[in-house]
Design a protein around this motif. Structure first.
Motif, mmCIF file in Angstrom:
data_model
loop_
_atom_site.group_PDB
_atom_site.id
_atom_site.type_symbol
_atom_site.label_atom_id
_atom_site.label_comp_id
_atom_site.label_asym_id
_atom_site.label_seq_id
_atom_site.Cartn_x
_atom_site.Cartn_y
_atom_site.Cartn_z
ATOM 1 N N ASN A 44 46.169 69.509 -74.196
ATOM 2 C CA ASN A 44 45.599 70.568 -75.018
ATOM 3 C C ASN A 44 44.998 71.691 -74.188
ATOM 4 O O ASN A 44 44.402 71.455 -73.133
ATOM 5 N N ILE A 45 45.126 72.902 -74.706
ATOM 6 C CA ILE A 45 44.504 74.085 -74.120
ATOM 7 C C ILE A 45 43.084 74.196 -74.683
ATOM 8 O O ILE A 45 42.895 74.200 -75.896
ATOM 9 N N ASN A 46 42.095 74.319 -73.794
ATOM 10 C CA ASN A 46 40.727 74.576 -74.238
ATOM 11 C C ASN A 46 40.227 75.938 -73.769
ATOM 12 O O ASN A 46 39.170 76.395 -74.200
ATOM 13 N N SER A 47 40.975 76.553 -72.873
ATOM 14 C CA SER A 47 40.785 77.955 -72.491
ATOM 15 C C SER A 47 42.074 78.351 -71.772
ATOM 16 O O SER A 47 42.910 77.491 -71.460
ATOM 17 N N PHE A 48 42.247 79.622 -71.471
ATOM 18 C CA PHE A 48 43.489 80.053 -70.838
ATOM 19 C C PHE A 48 43.593 79.582 -69.394
ATOM 20 O O PHE A 48 44.697 79.525 -68.842
ATOM 21 N N HIS A 49 42.468 79.222 -68.766
ATOM 22 C CA HIS A 49 42.551 78.614 -67.437
ATOM 23 C C HIS A 49 43.314 77.287 -67.506
ATOM 24 O O HIS A 49 43.968 76.882 -66.547
ATOM 25 N N TRP A 50 43.219 76.626 -68.649
ATOM 26 C CA TRP A 50 43.878 75.333 -68.811
ATOM 27 C C TRP A 50 45.394 75.497 -68.857
ATOM 28 O O TRP A 50 46.131 74.610 -68.430
ATOM 29 N N GLU A 72 40.163 63.023 -71.476
ATOM 30 C CA GLU A 72 40.014 62.837 -70.027
ATOM 31 C C GLU A 72 39.999 64.173 -69.295
ATOM 32 O O GLU A 72 39.287 64.340 -68.300
ATOM 33 N N CYS A 73 40.791 65.128 -69.773
ATOM 34 C CA CYS A 73 40.779 66.460 -69.162
ATOM 35 C C CYS A 73 39.438 67.150 -69.403
ATOM 36 O O CYS A 73 38.878 67.788 -68.504
ATOM 37 N N LEU A 74 38.929 67.034 -70.628
ATOM 38 C CA LEU A 74 37.630 67.633 -70.945
ATOM 39 C C LEU A 74 36.513 67.017 -70.109
ATOM 40 O O LEU A 74 35.637 67.733 -69.601
#
Length: 290
Positions: free
Chosen positions: A29-35, A239-241
């Motif tokens: 999942n994208i949580n900001s464009f850096h992701w 896990e990414c968050l």
């Protein structure tokens, strides 16, 4: 219509290859464009197909469907990403939102009618499939309830009924099925226990690629068994968050005088990238890009 890169592909192409090759493609999942950058860089370095996903609840926060599709396509172009990429709408509770995503250039959408009776779920899903398939877009749908926090809604686990799964697949012609079988969104309390007997039965009945939601924290041995039993798409977000948050906290704690946002965010981006690469190895999708 949004711009479509030649690299963006429908989900069904990826998942058919995954089933044949005994691996799963990671959905991140994208949580900001850096992701977006972190996920795509990881995929390129691992030579892995990848699913870049935007959760329905974060679409407006990220600027809308058109902005997301534009940024993903331009990042693919700027970074010379050559691995297959699917752009996916996760957990849409609205047929209209699925249509918006398709019109913006998404190559995959999930319509989640799992909280409705099966007849209503089929009706909503069929409407999305009819529109999506005319545009070459893949559709995922869900039966049963994945526990935990799902787009802000707290729910308990409700196992998918195999016969309802079969009805949904046959009557709507979906490309991928999320059958809730013991996983949860968010952190697990204790070791997760997936319903492998039900999983095997559903895959043998439906013959479509299965999707495992809430994979963060599931032991590798269970992940491998889920792949063996037909899971070709595995969703990872928590896990990414957690990695992003911990990395940012650590950076700030060790650089108390800094207020340079790019430096802080870079630490988080690198943490996300490391998790994505690790998961691609776990799912055995590394070096599977055609």
């Amino acid at each position: 219509m949004g711009e479509k890169s030649s690299v963006l592909v429908p989900l069904n192409e990826m998942l058919e290859d995954a089933l044949k090759g005994n691996y799963a493609v990671g959905h991140f999942n994208i949580n900001s464009f850096h992701w977006v950058e972190a996920i795509l860089e990881a995929a390129q370095e691992e030579n892995s197909p990848v699913i870049v996903a935007s959760s329905n609840r974060l679409i407006d926060y990220l600027g809308g469907f058109q902005s997301i599709a534009y940024f993903v396509n331009k990042t693919i172009e700027a970074k010379n990403i050559t691995v297959p990429v699917a752009l996916h709408l996760d957990h849409s509770d609205s047929v209209e939102r699925c249509f918006e995503a398709i019109d913006a250039g998404y190559t995959s959408v999930m319509i989640d009618g799992s909280h409705f009776p099966i007849e209503k779920n089929i009706e909503l899903t069929k409407r999305v499939v009819d529109y999506a398939h005319k545009h070459g877009v893949s559709v995922e749908a869900e039966v049963g309830t994945v526990g935990g926090n799902e787009d802000g809604v707290i729910g308990n686990i409700n196992y998918a009924d195999p016969q309802e799964c079969l009805r949904l697949v046959e009557e709507s012609q979906i490309d991928a099925l999320a059958a809730a079988l013991g996983s949860v969104h968010g952190p697990y309390k204790g070791e997760p226990k997936l319903g492998f007997a039900e999983m095997k039965e559903i895959f043998e009945l439906t013959k479509v690629p299965l999707v495992l939601h809430g994979a963060s924290g599931i032991p590798l041995q269970q992940i491998e068994k889920a792949i063996e039993y037909g899971h070709a798409k595995i969703n990872v977000n928590t896990e990414c968050l957690q990695a992003w948050t911990n990395s940012v906290y650590e950076y700030i704690d060790s650089h108390k005088d800094t207020y340079d946002a790019p430096s802080i965010l870079k630490a988080g981006k690198q943490a996300v990238k490391a998790v994505v690469k690790e998961k691609m190895k776990d799912f055995k999708s590394s070096n599977k890009a055609n």
